[in-house]
Write a protein that holds these residues in place. Structure first.
Motif, PDB file in Angstrom:
ATOM      1  N   VAL A 145       0.837  -1.203   0.000  1.00 52.33           N
ATOM      2  CA  VAL A 145       0.000   0.000   0.000  1.00 52.33           C
ATOM      3  C   VAL A 145       0.870   1.250   0.000  1.00 52.33           C
ATOM      4  CG1 VAL A 145      -1.762   1.287   1.233  1.00 52.33           C
ATOM      5  CG2 VAL A 145      -1.869  -1.187   1.190  1.00 52.33           C
ATOM      6  N   LEU A 180       0.090  12.265  -9.065  1.00 53.95           N
ATOM      7  CA  LEU A 180      -0.500  13.560  -8.702  1.00 53.95           C
ATOM      8  C   LEU A 180       0.425  14.695  -9.153  1.00 53.95           C
ATOM      9  CD1 LEU A 180      -2.877  14.746  -7.121  1.00 53.95           C
ATOM     10  CD2 LEU A 180      -1.552  14.511  -5.038  1.00 53.95           C
ATOM     11  N   VAL A 200      -9.081  16.965 -15.435  1.00 51.85           N
ATOM     12  CA  VAL A 200      -7.903  16.609 -14.657  1.00 51.85           C
ATOM     13  C   VAL A 200      -8.104  17.028 -13.198  1.00 51.85           C
ATOM     14  CG1 VAL A 200      -5.413  16.921 -14.435  1.00 51.85           C
ATOM     15  CG2 VAL A 200      -6.440  16.814 -16.688  1.00 51.85           C
ATOM     16  N   ARG A 201      -8.927  18.063 -12.983  1.00 49.66           N
ATOM     17  CA  ARG A 201      -9.184  18.475 -11.602  1.00 49.66           C
ATOM     18  C   ARG A 201      -9.847  17.364 -10.800  1.00 49.66           C
ATOM     19  NH1 ARG A 201      -8.636  23.992 -10.877  1.00 49.66           N
ATOM     20  NH2 ARG A 201      -8.087  24.957 -12.857  1.00 49.66           N
ATOM     21  N   ILE A 255      -7.229  14.903  -9.911  1.00 52.41           N
ATOM     22  CA  ILE A 255      -6.408  15.364  -8.788  1.00 52.41           C
ATOM     23  C   ILE A 255      -7.149  15.155  -7.470  1.00 52.41           C
ATOM     24  CG2 ILE A 255      -5.470  17.449  -7.724  1.00 52.41           C
ATOM     25  CD1 ILE A 255      -4.619  18.348 -10.488  1.00 52.41           C
ATOM     26  N   LEU A 300      -7.222  11.441  -6.683  1.00 49.81           N
ATOM     27  CA  LEU A 300      -5.903  10.941  -6.261  1.00 49.81           C
ATOM     28  C   LEU A 300      -5.652  11.303  -4.803  1.00 49.81           C
ATOM     29  CD1 LEU A 300      -3.691  11.680  -9.406  1.00 49.81           C
ATOM     30  CD2 LEU A 300      -4.065   9.452  -8.350  1.00 49.81           C
ATOM     31  N   ILE A 301      -5.977  12.563  -4.447  1.00 47.97           N
ATOM     32  CA  ILE A 301      -5.743  12.977  -3.061  1.00 47.97           C
ATOM     33  C   ILE A 301      -6.591  12.139  -2.106  1.00 47.97           C
ATOM     34  CG2 ILE A 301      -5.998  14.888  -1.417  1.00 47.97           C
ATOM     35  CD1 ILE A 301      -5.267  16.785  -3.716  1.00 47.97           C
ATOM     36  N   ILE A 321      -5.217   8.624  -1.817  1.00 51.62           N
ATOM     37  CA  ILE A 321      -3.992   8.604  -1.016  1.00 51.62           C
ATOM     38  C   ILE A 321      -4.338   8.657   0.476  1.00 51.62           C
ATOM     39  CG2 ILE A 321      -1.989  10.005  -0.333  1.00 51.62           C
ATOM     40  CD1 ILE A 321      -1.608  10.702  -3.290  1.00 51.62           C
ATOM     41  N   ALA A 373      -6.025   5.346   1.592  1.00 54.46           N
ATOM     42  CA  ALA A 373      -5.066   4.228   1.594  1.00 54.46           C
ATOM     43  C   ALA A 373      -4.139   4.345   2.799  1.00 54.46           C
ATOM     44  CB  ALA A 373      -4.264   4.212   0.291  1.00 54.46           C
ATOM     45  N   PHE A 403     -14.172   3.055  -0.455  1.00 56.00           N
ATOM     46  CA  PHE A 403     -12.943   3.007  -1.244  1.00 56.00           C
ATOM     47  C   PHE A 403     -13.236   2.561  -2.676  1.00 56.00           C
ATOM     48  CE2 PHE A 403      -8.847   1.029  -2.481  1.00 56.00           C
ATOM     49  CZ  PHE A 403      -8.014   2.101  -2.232  1.00 56.00           C
ATOM     50  N   HIS A 417      -2.748   5.503 -19.604  1.00 55.68           N
ATOM     51  CA  HIS A 417      -4.099   5.480 -19.048  1.00 55.68           C
ATOM     52  C   HIS A 417      -4.838   4.202 -19.435  1.00 55.68           C
ATOM     53  CE1 HIS A 417      -3.698  10.134 -19.053  1.00 55.68           C
ATOM     54  NE2 HIS A 417      -3.210   9.607 -17.941  1.00 55.68           N
ATOM     55  N   LEU A 425      -3.641   1.447 -17.310  1.00 53.32           N
ATOM     56  CA  LEU A 425      -4.243   1.531 -15.976  1.00 53.32           C
ATOM     57  C   LEU A 425      -5.674   1.026 -15.974  1.00 53.32           C
ATOM     58  CD1 LEU A 425      -2.984   4.944 -14.695  1.00 53.32           C
ATOM     59  CD2 LEU A 425      -2.921   2.788 -13.460  1.00 53.32           C
ATOM     60  N   LEU A 471       1.375   0.114 -19.649  1.00 49.30           N
ATOM     61  CA  LEU A 471       1.710   1.209 -18.736  1.00 49.30           C
ATOM     62  C   LEU A 471       3.181   1.593 -18.873  1.00 49.30           C
ATOM     63  CD1 LEU A 471       0.956   2.954 -16.206  1.00 49.30           C
ATOM     64  CD2 LEU A 471       1.562   1.001 -14.824  1.00 49.30           C
ATOM     65  N   LEU A 531       4.799   4.980 -20.454  1.00 49.41           N
ATOM     66  CA  LEU A 531       5.657   5.901 -19.696  1.00 49.41           C
ATOM     67  C   LEU A 531       6.915   6.221 -20.485  1.00 49.41           C
ATOM     68  CD1 LEU A 531       5.418   4.495 -16.060  1.00 49.41           C
ATOM     69  CD2 LEU A 531       4.502   6.639 -16.908  1.00 49.41           C
ATOM     70  N   PHE A 579       7.794  10.077 -21.838  1.00 46.94           N
ATOM     71  CA  PHE A 579       8.918  10.871 -21.358  1.00 46.94           C
ATOM     72  C   PHE A 579      10.101  10.883 -22.326  1.00 46.94           C
ATOM     73  CE2 PHE A 579       6.910   9.678 -17.201  1.00 46.94           C
ATOM     74  CZ  PHE A 579       6.461  10.957 -16.913  1.00 46.94           C
ATOM     75  N   LYS A 624       5.022  19.228 -24.379  1.00 45.41           N
ATOM     76  CA  LYS A 624       5.574  19.935 -23.221  1.00 45.41           C
ATOM     77  C   LYS A 624       6.609  20.938 -23.680  1.00 45.41           C
ATOM     78  CE  LYS A 624       6.476  16.053 -21.608  1.00 45.41           C
ATOM     79  NZ  LYS A 624       6.690  14.774 -20.970  1.00 45.41           N
ATOM     80  N   ASN A 625       6.975  21.855 -22.819  1.00 44.91           N
ATOM     81  CA  ASN A 625       8.037  22.811 -23.127  1.00 44.91           C
ATOM     82  C   ASN A 625       7.788  23.515 -24.447  1.00 44.91           C
ATOM     83  OD1 ASN A 625       9.616  22.554 -20.929  1.00 44.91           O
ATOM     84  ND2 ASN A 625      10.787  20.836 -21.778  1.00 44.91           N
TER      85      ASN A 625
END
Ligand code: HEM
Lengths: 270, 453
Positions: free
Chosen positions: A215, A226, B13-14, B17, B20-21, B24, B27, B67, B165, B168, B393, B397, B401, B426-427
C-alpha cells in the motif's frame, strides 16, 4: 581491503565531494564544481568495490538487510547525481544532494544497522529480488533528486531585496525536479509495482494483497502521478507541484524505513 | 448539472487530482488501522474511533464501498478522459495538407504561432534536409493557393499518456475480475495423500516432501514432489518450491509452508520403575500398549509448545516443537498409577503429574510427527489482464517521457504573410524558440548547419 574499508573510503570521498560542492556555490566556483564531480566519481568506484566484495562474499544480492539496502540506495543516489550533473548541471541542488548521500552513508555505516549476512528465507530466494529491489531503489534515487530540487524551490523566495527576480532560478529548479521525476517515475513503476506484482504472484500466489508495504509503495506512486497531473492544471504548477514532490519522497522513505519498523506485514523480513 | 457539464466534470484533470488525493488519504488510513479484525478488536483497542471505523467499513477499507466507489469514479474519469483525448490526437495526426491551406484553420490548439518576415523560397530544400537530419518526417506541398511545409516526429510520444491510461484501465479491470472471480484453496498434504481439487476433474498427490535447512537451523527451502492425477492416471510430476509454482489447467499451486501432524506423533517413552528396572517403548498418540505384569501405558495427547492458561487448561502456544509434552496414563490392573504431562528434555519436571509410587517415572525421550506440506491452489482470471496492462503502462511511460512529439508547420497562402506553427506536448515555448533557430539556419544560406557536424 574488505567491504568496510572500501565503504569508509567511499564515505570520506563523498564527504569531500559535498564540501567542495558547497564551496562551488560561492563566487566563481566552477573549479570546485569539477573537483566535486570527480570526487563523486572516485567515491562511486570505491563504493562499487564495497558492494561487489559483499556480493561475492555472501553470494546473495546486496540488498537483503537494512544495511545493504541503505548502502545500495546511497550508491544509486550518487549515480543519479553524477548523471544529472553531467546532463543538466545541478547547480545549487548538487551539494544538498551530497548531504543526502552522506546522511545515508552515515546511517549505513552506523552500528545501529547490523552488518551480518543472514541466510535468505525461502520467499526471498529468487532472481526477482535483484530486479525488484535494484530497479526500485534506482528509481527512488532519481526521486531524491526531485525531492531536493523541490525543497530548494520551496525555500527560494520569489523576490529577494536588492536582487531582481529569482524567477529564472526557480524555473530551473522546477524543470530539474520534473526531469528527475521523468526518470524516477518509470523506474519506480517498473521496479516497485510491476516487478513487485510479478514476484508476489510467484512467491505468494497473488499479485496484490494490500500488505502495508504494498500500500505504501502505491501511495508513493500515486503522489508522483499527482505531481505529473498538477502540472497540467494552471495554478497548480510551481509551489503545489513542488510540495507534492517533497511529500512523495517522504512517502518513499516511509515505505523504505517506516513500514518495517512501525507496521507489520509479509514484507517485514529485514 | 447539464449533460455537458457532467461530461466536462468527468473528463477533467481536476477531478483526477481530487480523487488521487482522496485515495492517497484513505489508503494511508488503512495502513494504520489494523485490517480485517473482529468488531470487538476495534471496540477494545480503538475505543475512541471504533464508532467511525465500523460504519465506514474502515476495518476492511480496501474492499469497502467507500474506497471502491472512489476507485470506480477514478476508472470512469480515466475512461472518459481517454475517450476525449484519443480522437483529438488522431485528428492531429490526420490533418496533413488538406486543411492547412483552407482559410478556416481547423488545426488543433494549443500551439505556438508566429509570423515570419519572409517566405523561405529556395531554402525550403535546405530546411527539409535540416529537419530530416533531426529525424523529422517532412512533407512539402505546393498548390496554386499557397505552400506548406510540415515536419513532425515522435508520434508514440503523442499517445504515450493514452497508453499509460489505457494500461491503468486494464489493470483496474483485471483487479476487479480478480476480486470477484479468483479462488484460493489451501491444501495440507502428508506424503502419499491424494486430494481432489474442488470443482476440477483432477487430483494432486504429494509424493515426497522435504525441508532443507541452513547450517544455523533456519529453513532454506521446502520442496514438494507432486503428481497430477486425472482418472487415476499420472499426467505430470513436478517439484513445487517457494518461488517455483506449478501451473496446470489454469490453476497454480504454490508452496506456502509446512507443518506437523501432531495428532499422529510417534513417542519414545522410557518407563522407570526403579534404578534397575526400566524399559523404553514407542507408541503413537492415542495408542495403548501392554507392559509386563498386566500394566498398560496409554499416550493420551501430545502438545508441541506446552503452555497452561489462566484456568489451568493446557494448550499449544504455537505449532512449533518449542516445548513438547505428552500426556501419559499408566495403569496396573484397574488402578491408575501414573497420569500427567511429561516433557521432552526435562525429565525432572513433575508439576503436572499424579503418581502413586514415588519411584515411578516416565520420560519423553523422543518424538516425531509426520510433516505435511501446505500448498495453495489458486485460479485468478484477472492476472493476465494485469500483466497486459502493466506492459502498456510501462511502454506508455517510456513513450511519454522519452519520445516527445514535435510538430512544425510553415504555411503561406497567396497574398498573406507566412505563418509558423509549432506544437509539442511539453516545453512548448522552448520548442518554438528552437525551431526559430533552425529556420534562421536555412535563412543564412552561406552559413553551414553547425549542429550537424
Ligand atoms: C494513477 C493514475 C494516472 C497515472 C499514473 C497517469 C499517468 C500519466 C502520465 C505519465 C502522463 C504524462 C505526463 C507527462 O508527460 O508529463 C499523463 C498525462 C495526462 N493524464 Fe494521466 N495518469 C493517471 C490518471 C489520470 C486521470 C484519472 C486523468 C483524467 C483526467 C488523467 C489525465 C491526463 C491528461 C489530460 C494528461 C495529459 C495528456 C497529454 O499531455 O497529452 N490522468 N498521465
Amino acid at each position: 581491503m574488505n567491504e568496510f574499508s572500501f565503504l569508509l573510503l567511499a564515505f570520506i570521498t563523498y564527504l569531500l565531494a559535498m564540501l567542495t560542492g558547497f564551496l562551488s556555490l560561492f563566487g566563481s566556483g566552477s573549479q570546485w564544481r569539477k573537483v566535486s564531480y570527480f570526487l563523486g566519481l572516485g567515491g562511486l568506484l570505491l563504493h562499487s568495490l564495497s558492494l561487489t566484495v559483499r556480493t561475492v562474499h555472501s553470494g546473495q544480492p546486496p540488498f537483503t538487510t537494512m544495511y545493504e539496502s541503505v548502502s545500495f540506495l546511497a550508491w544509486s543516489c550518487v549515480l543519479a547525481v553524477i548523471i544529472f550533473e553531467r546532463k543538466f548541471r545541478l547547480e545549487k541542488t548538487g551539494p544538498y544532494l551530497w548531504l543526502v548521500v552522506v546522511a545515508l552513508m552515515a546511517l549505513a555505516s552506523s552500528p545501529a544497522l547490523p552488518k551480518a549476512v543472514n541466510p535468505l528465507v525461502p520467499a526471498l530466494q529468487s532472481y526477482w529480488l535483484w530486479l525488484h529491489v535494484s530497479v526500485t531503489l534506482l528509481g527512488e534515487a532519481f526521486l531524491a533528486v526531485a525531492f531536493v530540487a523541490s525543497l530548494i524551490y520551496l525555500l527560494t523566495p520569489e523576490k529577494k531585496p536588492g536582487q531582481p527576480s529569482q524567477e529564472a532560478r526557480r524555473q530551473n529548479l522546477d524543470q530539474l525536479a520534473y526531469r528527475a521525476v521523468a526518470v524516477g517515475f518509470p523506474l519506480f513503476t517498473l521496479g516497485a509495482l510491476v516487478f513487485g506484482m510479478i514476484w508476489a504472484s510467484k512467491a505468494w500466489g497473488r499479485y496484490w494483497g494490500w500488505d502495508p508495504k504494498e500500500v505504501w509503495s502505491l501511495i508513493t506512486w500515486l503522489f508522483y502521478a499527482l505531481y505529473l497531473h498538477t502540472r497540467l492544471v494552471h495554478g497548480w504548477k510551481g509551489k503545489k507541484s513542488a510540495l507534492i514532490a517533497v511529500l512523495g519522497f517522504l512517502a518513499a522513505l516511509f515505505t523504505f524505513f517506516g513500514v518495517n519498523y512501525f507496521l507489520s506485514g509479509l514484507h517485514s523480513y529485514a | 448539472m447539464n449533460p455537458k457539464g457532467a461530461w466536462k466534470f468527468l473528463t477533467s484533470v481536476r477531478l483526477a487530482i481530487a480523487l488521487l488525493i482522496l485515495i492517497i488519504v484513505l489508503a494511508t488510513v488503512g495502513t494504520f488501522i489494523p485490517q480485517e479484525r473482529e468488531a470487538e478488536f476495534y471496540q477494545k483497542n480503538l475505543p475512541g474511533i471504533s464508532g467511525l471505523v465500523l460504519p465506514l467499513g474502515l476495518d476492511h477499507l480496501y474492499r469497502s464501498p467507500l474506497f471502491l466507489s472512489l476507485v470506480f469514479l477514478f476508472l470512469l474519469n480515466l475512461i472518459f478522459c481517454s475517450l476525449q483525448q484519443i480522437p483529438a490526437k488522431f485528428r492531429r495526426l490526420k490533418t496533413d495538407q488538406e486543411a492547412i491551406l483552407s482559410a478556416s484553420s481547423i488545426i488543433l490548439e494549443p500551439q505556438e504561432r508566429s509570423h515570419l518576415e519572409r517566405w523561405l523560397e529556395t531554402d525550403l530544400i535546405q530546411l527539409t534536409s535540416i529537419f530530416r537530419k533531426r529525424h523529422y518526417r517532412v512533407r512539402v506541398s505546393a498548390t496554386a493557393d499557397g505552400k506548406t511545409f510540415l515536419a513532425r516526429k515522435g508520434w508514440p510520444g503523442l499517445f504515450g499518456p493514452e497508453l499509460v491510461h489505457l494500461g491503468l484501465i486494464i489493470i483496474i479491470a483485471g483487479g476487479l475480475i480478480s476480486a470477484i472471480f479468483s479462488q484460493r484453496i489451501s491444501l495440507a498434504l502428508v506424503e502419499g495423500q491424494t486430494e481432489k481439487i474442488p470443482g476440477r476433474d483432477f487430483s494432486l498427490r504429494l509424493d515426497r516432501f522435504t525441508t532443507e535447512y541452513y547450517p544455523d537451523g533456519s529453513v532454506r527451502d521446502w520442496k514438494s514432489l507432486v503428481s497430477v492425477l486425472e482418472n487415476d492416471q499420472v499426467r505430470l510430476q513436478k517439484t513445487i518450491e517457494v518461488n517455483h509454482p506449478l501451473k496446470y489447467a489454469g490453476m497454480s499451486f504454490f508452496q506456502m509452508s509446512y507443518g506437523h501432524d501432531w495428532d499422529r506423533t510417534l513417542l519414545e517413552l522410557e518407563i522407570v520403575w526403579s534404578q534397575s528396572r526400566r524399559r523404553t517403548v514407542t507408541l503413537k498418540v492415542g495408542e495403548t500398549i501392554h507392559l509386563e505384569d498386566g500394566a498398560r501405558l496409554r499416550a493420551l495427547s501430545f502438545i508441541p509448545d506446552f503452555q497452561v492458561d489462566d484456568s489451568g487448561q493446557a494448550y499449544s502456544r504455537s505449532a512449533e516443537a518449542a516445548n513438547p509434552a505428552a500426556l501419559v496414563e499408566m495403569a496396573e490392573g484397574d488402578k491408575q498409577v501414573f497420569l500427567g504431562w511429561v516433557f521432552h528434555g526435562h525429565p525432572e519436571l513433575s508439576r503436572y503429574q499424579r503418581r502413586t509410587g514415588p519411584e515411578l517415572k516416565v520420560d519423553l525421550k523422543n518424538f516425531s510427527a509426520p510433516s505435511f506440506s501446505v500448498l495453495e491452489a489458486s485460479s485468478d482470471p484477472g492476472t493476465d489482464l494485469v500483466w497486459a496492462g502493466s506492459g502498456l503502462l510501462v511502454l506508455g511511460l517510456l513513450a511519454s517521457f522519452y519520445l516527445p512529439y514535435r510538430e512544425v508547420r510553415l504555411k503561406q497562402r497567396v497574398g498573406s504573410p507566412p505563418v509558423l506553427l509549432t506544437y509539442a506536448r511539453k516545453n512548448r515555448d522552448a520548442f518554438h524558440r528552437e525551431v526559430k533557430t533552425l529556420l534562421s539556419l536555412a535563412n543564412k544560406k552561406d552559413l553551414k548547419d553547425k549542429g550537424d557536424e
